[in-house]
Design a protein around this motif. Structure first.
Motif, PDB file in Angstrom:
ATOM      1  N   ASP A  10     -17.955  45.000  24.107  1.00  0.00           N
ATOM      2  CA  ASP A  10     -19.049  44.057  23.597  1.00  0.00           C
ATOM      3  C   ASP A  10     -19.694  43.032  24.121  1.00  0.00           C
ATOM      4  OD1 ASP A  10     -17.782  45.341  21.363  1.00  0.00           O
ATOM      5  OD2 ASP A  10     -16.311  43.843  20.737  1.00  0.00           O
ATOM      6  N   ILE A  11     -20.904  43.072  23.977  1.00  0.00           N
ATOM      7  CA  ILE A  11     -21.805  42.223  24.576  1.00  0.00           C
ATOM      8  C   ILE A  11     -21.499  40.584  24.253  1.00  0.00           C
ATOM      9  CG2 ILE A  11     -23.600  42.080  22.566  1.00  0.00           C
ATOM     10  CD1 ILE A  11     -25.838  42.013  24.600  1.00  0.00           C
ATOM     11  N   PRO A  12     -21.546  40.054  25.462  1.00  0.00           N
ATOM     12  CA  PRO A  12     -21.109  38.551  25.366  1.00  0.00           C
ATOM     13  C   PRO A  12     -21.974  37.742  24.271  1.00  0.00           C
ATOM     14  CG  PRO A  12     -21.426  39.088  27.504  1.00  0.00           C
ATOM     15  CD  PRO A  12     -21.906  40.099  26.671  1.00  0.00           C
ATOM     16  N   HIS A  13     -21.168  37.154  23.264  1.00  0.00           N
ATOM     17  CA  HIS A  13     -21.741  36.361  22.285  1.00  0.00           C
ATOM     18  C   HIS A  13     -20.754  35.581  21.494  1.00  0.00           C
ATOM     19  CE1 HIS A  13     -20.675  39.510  19.756  1.00  0.00           C
ATOM     20  NE2 HIS A  13     -20.664  38.859  18.789  1.00  0.00           N
ATOM     21  N   ASN A  14     -21.246  34.251  20.812  1.00  0.00           N
ATOM     22  CA  ASN A  14     -20.283  33.726  20.239  1.00  0.00           C
ATOM     23  C   ASN A  14     -21.113  33.201  18.846  1.00  0.00           C
ATOM     24  OD1 ASN A  14     -18.598  31.383  19.158  1.00  0.00           O
ATOM     25  ND2 ASN A  14     -17.794  31.148  21.055  1.00  0.00           N
ATOM     26  N   PHE A  15     -21.016  33.830  17.860  1.00  0.00           N
ATOM     27  CA  PHE A  15     -21.528  33.509  16.526  1.00  0.00           C
ATOM     28  C   PHE A  15     -21.278  32.157  15.932  1.00  0.00           C
ATOM     29  CE2 PHE A  15     -22.369  33.885  11.921  1.00  0.00           C
ATOM     30  CZ  PHE A  15     -23.405  34.505  11.972  1.00  0.00           C
ATOM     31  N   GLU A  16     -19.770  31.781  15.992  1.00  0.00           N
ATOM     32  CA  GLU A  16     -19.486  30.310  15.497  1.00  0.00           C
ATOM     33  C   GLU A  16     -20.060  29.460  16.352  1.00  0.00           C
ATOM     34  OE1 GLU A  16     -17.360  33.072  16.082  1.00  0.00           O
ATOM     35  OE2 GLU A  16     -16.917  33.390  14.064  1.00  0.00           O
ATOM     36  N   LEU A  17     -20.171  29.419  17.775  1.00  0.00           N
ATOM     37  CA  LEU A  17     -20.777  28.641  18.514  1.00  0.00           C
ATOM     38  C   LEU A  17     -22.295  28.401  18.187  1.00  0.00           C
ATOM     39  CD1 LEU A  17     -20.454  26.516  20.857  1.00  0.00           C
ATOM     40  CD2 LEU A  17     -20.754  28.269  22.520  1.00  0.00           C
ATOM     41  N   GLU A  18     -23.067  29.522  17.783  1.00  0.00           N
ATOM     42  CA  GLU A  18     -24.387  29.517  17.736  1.00  0.00           C
ATOM     43  C   GLU A  18     -24.576  28.632  16.467  1.00  0.00           C
ATOM     44  OE1 GLU A  18     -26.277  33.093  17.579  1.00  0.00           O
ATOM     45  OE2 GLU A  18     -25.819  33.753  19.577  1.00  0.00           O
ATOM     46  N   GLN A  19     -23.700  28.625  15.340  1.00  0.00           N
ATOM     47  CA  GLN A  19     -23.707  28.168  13.994  1.00  0.00           C
ATOM     48  C   GLN A  19     -23.750  26.520  14.300  1.00  0.00           C
ATOM     49  OE1 GLN A  19     -20.665  30.384  11.955  1.00  0.00           O
ATOM     50  NE2 GLN A  19     -22.118  30.938  10.451  1.00  0.00           N
ATOM     51  N   GLU A  20     -22.639  26.157  15.141  1.00  0.00           N
ATOM     52  CA  GLU A  20     -22.431  24.611  15.381  1.00  0.00           C
ATOM     53  C   GLU A  20     -23.703  24.299  16.144  1.00  0.00           C
ATOM     54  OE1 GLU A  20     -18.505  23.526  16.785  1.00  0.00           O
ATOM     55  OE2 GLU A  20     -17.866  25.434  16.785  1.00  0.00           O
ATOM     56  N   ILE A  21     -24.327  24.802  16.937  1.00  0.00           N
ATOM     57  CA  ILE A  21     -25.390  24.183  17.849  1.00  0.00           C
ATOM     58  C   ILE A  21     -26.542  23.863  16.639  1.00  0.00           C
ATOM     59  CG2 ILE A  21     -27.283  24.700  19.308  1.00  0.00           C
ATOM     60  CD1 ILE A  21     -24.606  23.737  20.617  1.00  0.00           C
ATOM     61  N   LEU A  22     -26.742  24.932  15.875  1.00  0.00           N
ATOM     62  CA  LEU A  22     -27.961  24.759  14.783  1.00  0.00           C
ATOM     63  C   LEU A  22     -27.531  23.830  13.818  1.00  0.00           C
ATOM     64  CD1 LEU A  22     -28.991  28.768  14.440  1.00  0.00           C
ATOM     65  CD2 LEU A  22     -30.181  26.796  15.498  1.00  0.00           C
ATOM     66  N   GLY A  23     -26.263  23.826  13.361  1.00  0.00           N
ATOM     67  CA  GLY A  23     -25.839  22.685  12.534  1.00  0.00           C
ATOM     68  C   GLY A  23     -26.032  21.104  12.955  1.00  0.00           C
ATOM     69  N   ASN A  24     -25.648  21.027  14.305  1.00  0.00           N
ATOM     70  CA  ASN A  24     -25.893  19.887  14.988  1.00  0.00           C
ATOM     71  C   ASN A  24     -27.339  19.499  14.814  1.00  0.00           C
ATOM     72  OD1 ASN A  24     -23.799  18.578  16.649  1.00  0.00           O
ATOM     73  ND2 ASN A  24     -23.191  20.656  16.781  1.00  0.00           N
ATOM     74  N   ILE A  25     -28.394  20.244  15.145  1.00  0.00           N
ATOM     75  CA  ILE A  25     -29.868  19.907  15.007  1.00  0.00           C
ATOM     76  C   ILE A  25     -30.187  19.692  13.687  1.00  0.00           C
ATOM     77  CG2 ILE A  25     -32.253  20.877  15.350  1.00  0.00           C
ATOM     78  CD1 ILE A  25     -30.867  23.004  17.430  1.00  0.00           C
ATOM     79  N   ILE A  26     -29.787  20.492  12.722  1.00  0.00           N
ATOM     80  CA  ILE A  26     -29.879  20.087  11.270  1.00  0.00           C
ATOM     81  C   ILE A  26     -29.547  18.636  10.872  1.00  0.00           C
ATOM     82  CG2 ILE A  26     -29.390  20.743   8.947  1.00  0.00           C
ATOM     83  CD1 ILE A  26     -29.415  23.526   9.698  1.00  0.00           C
ATOM     84  N   VAL A  27     -28.283  18.456  11.186  1.00  0.00           N
ATOM     85  CA  VAL A  27     -27.820  16.822  10.973  1.00  0.00           C
ATOM     86  C   VAL A  27     -28.128  15.789  11.858  1.00  0.00           C
ATOM     87  CG1 VAL A  27     -25.650  15.624  11.164  1.00  0.00           C
ATOM     88  CG2 VAL A  27     -25.525  17.954  10.578  1.00  0.00           C
ATOM     89  N   ASP A  28     -28.755  16.122  13.223  1.00  0.00           N
ATOM     90  CA  ASP A  28     -29.678  15.003  13.977  1.00  0.00           C
ATOM     91  C   ASP A  28     -30.762  15.851  14.524  1.00  0.00           C
ATOM     92  OD1 ASP A  28     -30.389  13.195  15.727  1.00  0.00           O
ATOM     93  OD2 ASP A  28     -28.621  13.032  16.757  1.00  0.00           O
ATOM     94  N   ASP A  29     -31.939  15.845  14.033  1.00  0.00           N
ATOM     95  CA  ASP A  29     -33.032  16.486  14.725  1.00  0.00           C
ATOM     96  C   ASP A  29     -33.741  16.061  16.045  1.00  0.00           C
ATOM     97  OD1 ASP A  29     -34.240  14.184  13.689  1.00  0.00           O
ATOM     98  OD2 ASP A  29     -35.873  15.584  12.452  1.00  0.00           O
ATOM     99  N   LYS A  30     -33.094  14.769  16.324  1.00  0.00           N
ATOM    100  CA  LYS A  30     -33.602  14.240  17.546  1.00  0.00           C
ATOM    101  C   LYS A  30     -32.966  14.961  18.994  1.00  0.00           C
ATOM    102  CE  LYS A  30     -33.719   9.404  15.991  1.00  0.00           C
ATOM    103  NZ  LYS A  30     -33.464   9.628  14.589  1.00  0.00           N
ATOM    104  N   LEU A  31     -32.136  15.733  18.523  1.00  0.00           N
ATOM    105  CA  LEU A  31     -31.444  16.680  19.738  1.00  0.00           C
ATOM    106  C   LEU A  31     -32.544  17.726  20.195  1.00  0.00           C
ATOM    107  CD1 LEU A  31     -28.107  17.468  17.940  1.00  0.00           C
ATOM    108  CD2 LEU A  31     -28.383  15.798  19.868  1.00  0.00           C
ATOM    109  N   MET A  32     -33.536  17.996  19.304  1.00  0.00           N
ATOM    110  CA  MET A  32     -34.651  18.776  19.766  1.00  0.00           C
ATOM    111  C   MET A  32     -35.510  18.263  20.777  1.00  0.00           C
ATOM    112  SD  MET A  32     -34.660  21.855  18.319  1.00  0.00           S
ATOM    113  CE  MET A  32     -35.970  22.291  18.661  1.00  0.00           C
TER     114      MET A  32
END
Length: 218
Positions: A10-32
């Motif tokens: 399977d191609i390397p990926h981590n769906f849950e990790l992607e969710q956490e990163i995007l969730g962090n940005i929603i919670v604190d948009d200064k991360l952008m």
């Protein structure tokens, strides 16, 4: 000649990790502020997550706050997708923002592995007859450079090592020190015969790849 079948995992990926990163940005948009230049949408494997991150980039560069409502509106306008429920789910994926930097580094590392995986898969499925090895090296170098990785392949031409490799192969005198195969690292540390060497790092950093490279150089 018997045909050999190579199984591609399977191609390397981590769906849950992607969710956490995007969730962090929603919670604190200064991360952008740091992400907007260094992280592109292709770092995310999920097409849905690519759309969400692209919407975040749009909002950031247009000085619009990143939140559930603004994201949902942008996604519905751009892609005709109603993702309100999923965006709320992403916000709930954030356990802690204290480990955000480490998680982001891991996400980028997985993306780099995925790019190399795609290159390997492409070449494994093709007939390499007639393709010069120098062209293959250039292709790998180009892929690594495109990912923004600083490595010995970029900093030092492989040809710079050839004379040293030949000299070491012809020298039958037992060495008291071993080389890692990485020129910069060899200038910083000395691995002596009979000494214990411990390689430690967090998961996914490439400890096994480093050890394998070192063993081949001993």
């Amino acid at each position: 000649m018997e045909e050999t079948t190579i199984e591609i995992k399977d191609i390397p990926h981590n769906f849950e990790l992607e969710q956490e990163i995007l969730g962090n940005i929603i919670v604190d948009d200064k991360l952008m502020e740091n992400l907007s230049v260094s992280v592109k949408e292709k770092v995310f494997y999920s097409e849905q997550h690519q759309k969400i991150y692209n919407a975040m980039l749009y909002l950031y560069f247009n000085n619009v706050g990143i939140g559930y409502e603004t994201l949902a509106n942008r996604l519905e306008f751009k892609h005709k997708d109603n993702m309100v429920d999923y965006l709320i789910e992403l916000g709930g994926c954030v356990a802690s923002t204290s480990t955000y930097e480490n998680k982001l580094e891991l996400l980028i590392d997985i993306y780099r592995k995925r790019e190399l995986y795609n290159l390997y898969k492409k070449r494994l499925q093709e007939d390499l007859t007639g393709i010069a090895s120098s062209n293959l090296v250039k292709e790998i170098e180009g892929k690594i450079e495109g990912m923004g990785i600083t490595s010995n392949i970029i900093n030092t031409s492989i040809h710079d090592y050839i004379d040293e490799w030949v000299k070491n192969l012809e020298d039958e005198t037992p060495s008291e020190t071993f080389k890692t195969g990485f020129k910069v690292l060899d200038e910083m540390i000395k691995i002596k015969r009979g000494k214990l060497l411990i390689i430690a790092a967090r998961p996914g950093c490439g400890k096994s790849a480093l050890a394998s490279k070192m063993v081949r150089s001993f």
